[in-house]
Scaffold this active site. Structure first.
Site, mmCIF file in Angstrom:
data_model
loop_
_atom_site.group_PDB
_atom_site.id
_atom_site.type_symbol
_atom_site.label_atom_id
_atom_site.label_comp_id
_atom_site.label_asym_id
_atom_site.label_seq_id
_atom_site.Cartn_x
_atom_site.Cartn_y
_atom_site.Cartn_z
ATOM 1 N N PHE A 137 -21.347 37.753 17.730
ATOM 2 C CA PHE A 137 -20.660 37.149 16.681
ATOM 3 C C PHE A 137 -21.358 35.756 16.584
ATOM 4 O O PHE A 137 -21.550 35.066 17.193
ATOM 5 C CB PHE A 137 -19.149 36.781 17.111
ATOM 6 C CG PHE A 137 -18.187 36.254 15.984
ATOM 7 C CD1 PHE A 137 -17.855 37.345 15.066
ATOM 8 C CD2 PHE A 137 -18.059 34.839 15.861
ATOM 9 C CE1 PHE A 137 -17.014 36.641 14.080
ATOM 10 C CE2 PHE A 137 -17.563 34.529 14.725
ATOM 11 C CZ PHE A 137 -16.976 35.198 13.640
ATOM 12 N N ASP A 178 -27.235 30.969 20.649
ATOM 13 C CA ASP A 178 -26.217 30.555 20.126
ATOM 14 C C ASP A 178 -24.924 30.353 21.173
ATOM 15 O O ASP A 178 -24.395 31.053 21.848
ATOM 16 C CB ASP A 178 -25.513 31.884 19.311
ATOM 17 C CG ASP A 178 -24.132 31.416 18.584
ATOM 18 O OD1 ASP A 178 -23.307 30.630 19.034
ATOM 19 O OD2 ASP A 178 -23.504 32.131 17.545
ATOM 20 N N LYS A 218 -17.655 24.020 17.998
ATOM 21 C CA LYS A 218 -16.315 24.225 18.619
ATOM 22 C C LYS A 218 -16.143 22.931 19.092
ATOM 23 O O LYS A 218 -15.355 21.859 18.814
ATOM 24 C CB LYS A 218 -16.334 25.415 19.486
ATOM 25 C CG LYS A 218 -16.214 26.835 18.684
ATOM 26 C CD LYS A 218 -15.896 27.972 19.551
ATOM 27 C CE LYS A 218 -15.752 29.336 18.706
ATOM 28 N NZ LYS A 218 -14.451 29.497 18.365
HETATM 29 C C1 LIG Z 1 -20.653 32.683 19.352
HETATM 30 C C2 LIG Z 1 -20.382 32.167 18.078
HETATM 31 N N1 LIG Z 1 -20.925 31.839 16.961
HETATM 32 C C3 LIG Z 1 -20.556 31.419 16.155
HETATM 33 C C4 LIG Z 1 -18.961 31.200 15.680
HETATM 34 C C5 LIG Z 1 -18.911 30.771 14.193
HETATM 35 O O1 LIG Z 1 -18.300 29.355 14.574
HETATM 36 P P1 LIG Z 1 -17.417 28.693 13.023
HETATM 37 O O2 LIG Z 1 -16.140 29.494 13.313
HETATM 38 O O3 LIG Z 1 -17.172 27.221 13.669
HETATM 39 O O4 LIG Z 1 -18.339 28.927 12.125
HETATM 40 C C6 LIG Z 1 -18.388 31.577 16.543
HETATM 41 C C7 LIG Z 1 -17.099 31.287 16.429
HETATM 42 O O5 LIG Z 1 -15.958 32.098 16.941
HETATM 43 C C8 LIG Z 1 -18.980 31.976 18.058
HETATM 44 O O6 LIG Z 1 -18.145 32.453 19.125
#
Ligand SMILES: Cc1ncc(COP(=O)(O)O)c(C=O)c1O
Length: 419
Positions: free
Chosen positions: A156, A241, A270
């Site tokens: 994700f 990520d 986050k």
């Molecule tokens: C691993 C990871 N990357 C990216 C994102 C996307 O983040 P945002 O919702 O702040 O765009 C998330 C959101 O849950 C995530 O868990």
């Protein structure tokens, strides 16, 4: 569930109408876009590991705004930093130097592999930045035409068009074709698949050190190290990520530290600013040189208010023993959930690191989340059948006991119900 009349919150009239939680929810259904299925509670206050709804009911929060409130709700140092900064300067353009932005970038570099930081506002945006920079670096520094990014099944990476495409889960792609070109998906934690997938078009591999939304999937030991070696061998960039696992969630400030490997780029968002929206792309020197003035930008990125909160949040994580507590309570939590697994056959597996913990069930978990909520505990379910626990890093073993005991009661009731 505790009822706390002292905390009863009375909403001021809105558009001339006296409001209660039901009326607010009706307005939400009417006016807020329906991109979320919401639980029928309206939260109005938070402190530490607890939140309260409009009627004064208390909840133990093991969702933490989905890994945002790592310091707990309304950490006093973050609140103070926001108050002080808001009185001084809320926003100025990145045309000018910004003191807390410089502080946060310096601190992030001091405590990580990075030499430079690009600030933005969310995880998706941080990943967009990483992917743009990977392509740009490839154009400038790699031979041939290399633009493809390899990502992992069940990953994700966000909801913008590029990060959605990077997210190797079909359910998120539905309705948005044509997706962005230039991505290739392979199984997670499979080094053979990485070797086979890299070709003359590959510029980068992007991976979550532990997959969060995809079901709390931990790679086999040595996977990240092997990834680093292959990337070096084949001259491909490695992007971690850490939007969900960063800022202490796994017991180290960054999850990559567990395996002692360093990426070329790392994304954060986050919990970076203790609840204030922010995103950051951490970059090593080699790659950072490919971003020059005008190559990438964000109006709000690195804004004084968000970065002041970020400095306070980062210092609090490092100074208040949160990493140590996360590691210790995480081990305790996993052990307690293993006990539950031994008692109930509907539990398939318990897994995770630090305070990112998943319990995979043999059936869907949505109804368990609802029943837990009715009993005063907020948890989450991902991939339909993985209960996900993301408490603040300040959580105590007694609070873990409360959650595990409630879960056990819910499992017992559910089984009697089915009998
Ligand atoms: C691993 C990871 N990357 C990216 C994102 C996307 O983040 P945002 O919702 O702040 O765009 C998330 C959101 O849950 C995530 O868990």
């Amino acid at each position: 569930m505790e009822y706390c009349p002292l905390l009863h919150y009375s909403s001021t009239p809105f558009l001339g109408v006296a409001m209660d939680s039901q009326t607010w929810m009706m307005l939400s259904e009417k006016y807020v876009a329906h991109t979320y299925t919401r639980y029928p509670i309206l939260l109005v206050r938070g402190k530490g590991t607890r939140v309260w709804d409009m009627e004064g009911r208390e909840y133990l929060d093991f969702v933490s705004g989905l890994a945002v409130c790592n310091l707990g709700h309304c950490h006093p140092k973050v609140v103070k930093a926001i108050q002080d900064q808001a009185q001084r300067l809320i926003h100025v353009s990145n045309f000018y130097y910004i003191e807390p932005q410089i502080q946060l970038a310096s601190l992030l570099c001091k405590h990580s592999f990075a030499d430079k930081v690009f600030f933005c506002n969310s995880g998706a945006e941080a990943n967009e930045g990483a992917m743009k920079l990977a392509r740009k670096y490839a154009k400038e520094k790699m031979e041939g035409d290399r633009y493809e990014i390899i990502t992992m099944d069940r990953s994700f990476h966000g909801r913008t068009l590029a990060t959605l495409t990077a997210t190797a889960q079909e359910k998120f792609h539905k309705g948005y074709a044509p997706l962005m070109p230039g991505f290739k998906y392979i199984p997670f934690s499979d080094i053979g698949a990485v070797r086979r997938a890299i070709d003359s078009k590959t510029c980068a591999i992007m991976v979550e050190p532990i997959q969060g939304e995809g079901g709390v999937n931990c790679p086999s030991e040595g996977y990240l190290k092997a990834l680093r070696e292959i990337c070096d061998e084949r001259e491909v960039l490695l992007i971690f990520d850490e939007v969900q696992v960063g800022m202490g969630r796994t017991g180290k400030l960054f999850a990559y530290e567990h395996e002692g490997v360093q990426p070329d780029m790392l994304t954060l968002a986050k919990s970076l600013a203790g609840g204030v929206p922010i995103g950051a792309l951490l970059i090593n020197k080699k790659v950072a040189e490919s971003f020059g003035p005008g190559d990438h930008a964000s109006t709000f990125g690195g804004n004084p208010l968000a970065t002041a909160a970020g400095v306070a949040a980062l210092n609090a994580i490092l100074e208040e023993g949160m990493l140590e507590n996360c590691e210790k309570v995480g081990i305790y939590f996993l052990a307690r959930l293993e006990e539950i697994k031994r008692k109930f056959s509907i539990v398939q597996e318990v897994r995770g690191k630090g305070l990112l913990i998943g319990m995979e069930l043999k059936r869907e978990g949505g109804s368990i989340v609802k029943t837990m909520m009715q009993r005063g505990v907020l948890i989450n379910c991902t991939m339909n059948n993985v209960l996900r626990f993301l408490p603040p890093l300040i959580v105590t073993e007694a609070e873990v006991d409360q959650v595990v005991n409630t879960l056990e009661e819910v499992f017992k009731t559910g089984m009697e119900h089915r009998a």
